[in-house]
Design an enzyme around this catalytic site. Sequence first.
Site, short mmCIF file in Angstrom:
data_model
loop_
_atom_site.label_atom_id
_atom_site.label_comp_id
_atom_site.label_asym_id
_atom_site.label_seq_id
_atom_site.Cartn_x
_atom_site.Cartn_y
_atom_site.Cartn_z
N CYS A 191 119.27 64.28 43.17
CA CYS A 191 119.88 65.41 42.47
C CYS A 191 121.40 65.37 42.61
O CYS A 191 122.13 65.59 41.64
CB CYS A 191 119.33 66.72 43.04
SG CYS A 191 119.94 68.21 42.21
N CYS A 232 116.55 72.40 44.94
CA CYS A 232 117.30 73.31 44.08
C CYS A 232 116.59 73.55 42.75
O CYS A 232 116.80 74.58 42.12
CB CYS A 232 118.69 72.74 43.83
SG CYS A 232 118.70 71.09 43.07
#
Length: 312
Positions: A14, A125
């Site tokens: 990410c 997230c």
Amino acid sequence: MYSKGLTPNPDVGCNKFVKFGSMIKHLESYYASDGGKQKLDKGQRWWLVTGHYARVLQNEQNGQYQLFRSTYLPKDQSYYLSMVPEKVLSKVLMPVGHYTKPEIRKIAQHYNLITKDKKDSQGLCFVSQVGKFKDFLAEYLPSQPGDIVTKDGKVWGHHTGLWNATIGQKSGVSMPQGDPKYHGVWFVSEKRIEKNQLVISKFDDVDAFVKDLIYVDEWTWLNEDLSLDKIKDGVSNGDFVGQYRSLQDPPLELKDLGYVDVNNEGKLVFKLAELIKGIAPGQYFVLYNRLGRVMGSGIIVDTKNSTLPDES
């Protein structure tokens, strides 16, 4: 990687592809001198400022931007940032990496920020923290049933996909407790990807769990001037340490570093100074120097015990 039966660390990807990948590209386009939406005055420049507990320092001698651990080790996030390239680090500021978390709390309270009492973030997230992670994966990966076996190949149960298990976790299989051979708790010790099998063992089965060789693929040096030749002697002399999970304490002491050919593909192999339990293929292996600088990282693809006969 999950579909291949590995146990990846999505936060590293990410950061590499989204936060410090697509976002950096967007900012470069937004502030581009030849057609960007936002014009900068002469002498101005832009930075991406983040709240990560890590440090970006510029080397005074060669001008390099280098990534270091946070000064507050209990919250250090350098492991998750290990794949962010140097050219991106030159555009990034991480001001909280020089503070402790309690100090940051005090600053937030002093300025009455809305985050002053916010709980520490947990989990990924992009994944809701409601429900189980395996349910999230099931939305994208079709079921691939297979057998749960002991090392001798005997079948004791079934799984719905190798991605639902991690090396070292409890197997969940009910073993015959009346038999001394099978009495006790059993854990996932291996994923036989080619056979789609989960192998379970007792945790006291040293041969199944302890390893001192870590094979790493897709290795990336954080700074372009680094190489295997430049650091090899330093590894055997104790100048570098390794890490296979975040907030690992203490880091792994290394004995040697080499380059091997596995199935006609080049891999780095790290030899540890001692046997270690619980290293899962798919996780990232990050190399640090003794000052806390991130040297490079890659994906663990295999582990072995050098004290045992090589069955390959």
